[in-house]
Design an enzyme around this catalytic site. Structure first.
Site, short mmCIF file in Angstrom:
data_model
loop_
_atom_site.label_atom_id
_atom_site.label_comp_id
_atom_site.label_asym_id
_atom_site.label_seq_id
_atom_site.Cartn_x
_atom_site.Cartn_y
_atom_site.Cartn_z
CE LYS A 124 -4.46 -1.50 1.69
NZ LYS A 124 -5.61 -1.19 2.54
CE LYS A 207 -6.31 -8.01 -2.18
NZ LYS A 207 -6.30 -7.50 -0.80
CE LYS A 210 -12.48 -2.50 0.03
NZ LYS A 210 -13.52 -2.90 0.93
P1 AMP Z 1 -10.80 -5.12 2.68
O1 AMP Z 1 -11.67 -4.82 1.52
O2 AMP Z 1 -9.35 -5.06 2.35
O3 AMP Z 1 -11.18 -4.38 3.93
O4 AMP Z 1 -11.06 -6.66 2.98
C1 AMP Z 1 -12.17 -7.09 3.73
C2 AMP Z 1 -12.22 -8.60 3.79
O5 AMP Z 1 -12.39 -9.16 2.48
C3 AMP Z 1 -10.93 -9.24 4.34
O6 AMP Z 1 -11.28 -10.36 5.13
C4 AMP Z 1 -10.20 -9.67 3.11
O7 AMP Z 1 -9.34 -10.76 3.34
C5 AMP Z 1 -11.36 -10.07 2.20
N1 AMP Z 1 -10.97 -9.94 0.78
C6 AMP Z 1 -10.66 -8.79 0.13
N2 AMP Z 1 -10.34 -9.03 -1.16
C7 AMP Z 1 -10.46 -10.38 -1.32
C8 AMP Z 1 -10.25 -11.27 -2.44
N3 AMP Z 1 -9.88 -10.81 -3.63
N4 AMP Z 1 -10.45 -12.58 -2.23
C9 AMP Z 1 -10.84 -13.07 -1.02
N5 AMP Z 1 -11.03 -12.30 0.06
C10 AMP Z 1 -10.85 -10.96 -0.08
#
Ligand code: AMP
Ligand code: TRP
Length: 348
Positions: A124, A207, A210
């Site tokens: 990041k 990955k 967003k």
């Molecule tokens: P974040 O959007 O980074 O706050 O992620 C929130 C949750 O979604 C966390 O538990 C991440 O591990 C999960 N997550 C985010 N992106 C992915 C992805 N591409 N595949 C699986 N889990 C994800």
């Protein structure tokens, strides 16, 4: 960290997880996290606490109006996906001050060397690390506080959060050792299902995120049926048909990703999906995947759209959740302060 380590003072099973309100929810968030949150709630074996982590979001600049909108939209997404604010505790992080307070204490427990190893910070912060916020660097200590301020024992997350949960374990163990207690539980990551790491639709080695500049790389929970179908149709694959066995996808990350997504959406396994579609090509598989994705996601997206029309109601749900969360967190924070020798007002 050694698995033999005890999980603290006989802690009861309690589930905590969080998602950042920075942008919308993706299919990765849904399959890797949200869908699992709902399953754990339905399972009923433990209390479930889910948090929209706005204090984490501001580790990179957020336009204030956009943060408000994203927090409400995320909350609507949780509810539309099946989180019931009566059965789970659902709130936004900044309304429960105990997170930030314990976060400070943990920033005095964690070592700089531990934080230096965190790959999410490296990703990041990018090349210009000097310009990253101090909060972005200290982020995992706040995440540890989010979890441990409830004495949570199990944390459902996607694969990318594994390293942060190991740090959470290290913080609990060091605090317990330093203070000669077994006060904090040593948490277990819950990284399960066919889609713990959903990949970009444009690049099977990245990955789904967003923050990816290309909207075609991800499916958003707010996408309509046509958009979802178009993104799946255009998803990168290879010219070969689906193999007879899963091992045949070992060097085909894009193909493997679509199979995983299908399995997770269908509540099935990648093995079963490959067995069903063996020998068919992606021109045949993709429309089936698109239909499945639309059938699962469209009702969620419709319900989200309805819920965000009532921001007052969402704010009331968050405030009520925050009250219930604080009632659990404050006594644990007080006991932490007692252990550290901090003076509090004497009991009347
Ligand atoms: P974040 O959007 O980074 O706050 O992620 C929130 C949750 O979604 C966390 O538990 C991440 O591990 C999960 N997550 C985010 N992106 C992915 C992805 N591409 N595949 C699986 N889990 C994800
Ligand atoms: N760090 C997580 C992410 O980026 C979000 C998060 C913050 C979280 N606090 C948490 C996840 C506590 C689980 C438990 O996705």
């Amino acid at each position: 960290m050694a698995d033999a380590v005890h999980t603290g003072e006989g802690h009861q099973r309690r589930i905590f997880s969080g998602i950042q309100p920075s942008g919308g929810l993706t299919l990765g968030n849904y399959l890797g996290a949200l869908k699992r949150f709902v399953e754990l709630q339905e399972d009923g074996a433990a209390e479930t606490i889910y948090c929209v982590v706005d204090l984490h979001a501001i580790t990179v600049w957020q336009d204030p109006a956009a943060l408000t909108r994203a927090t409400r939209e995320m909350t609507a997404g949780f509810i539309a996906a099946g989180i019931d604010p009566a059965r789970s505790i659902l709130f936004n992080q900044s309304q429960v001050a105990a997170h930030a307070e314990l976060g400070w204490i943990f920033s005095c427990v964690a070592r700089i060397g531990w934080l230096n190893r965190m790959t999410q910070f490296k990703d990041k912060a990018g090349k210009n690390r000097e310009a990253a916020s101090v909060g972005l660097y200290a982020y995992p200590t706040l995440m540890a506080a989010d979890i441990l301020v409830y004495h949570a024992t199990h944390v459902p997350v996607g694969e990318d959060q594994k390293q942060h949960l190991e740090l959470t374990r290290d913080i609990a163990i060091k605090f317990n050792n330093d203070t000669g207690t077994e006060f904090f539980p040593v948490v277990e990551p819950v990284i399960e299902g066919a889609a713990t790491r959903v990949m970009s639709l444009r690049d099977g080695t990245k990955k789904m995120s967003k923050s990816d500049p290309s909207d075609m790389s991800r499916i958003n929970l707010t996408d309509d049926a046509d958009t979802i179908a178009q993104k799946i149709r255009k998803a990168r694959t290879d010219p070969d048909p689906l193999p007879e066995a899963l091992a045949g996808l070992d060097r085909r990350p894009e193909a493997r990703n679509l199979v995983n997504i299908y399995a997770a959406l269908a509540g099935s396994t990648p093995e079963a999906v490959v067995a069903e579609f063996a020998g068919q090509n992606f021109a045949a598989f993709k429309p089936r995947l698109a239909d499945l994705a639309v059938s699962v996601l469209a009702p969620i997206s419709t319900e989200m759209g309805r819920l965000v029309q009532e921001p007052g109601e969402i704010d009331r749900i968050l405030a009520r959740g925050a009250e219930r969360a604080a009632a659990l967190a404050n006594p644990i924070l007080d006991r932490t302060k007692d252990i550290l020798g901090m003076i509090r007002a004497p009991k009347p």
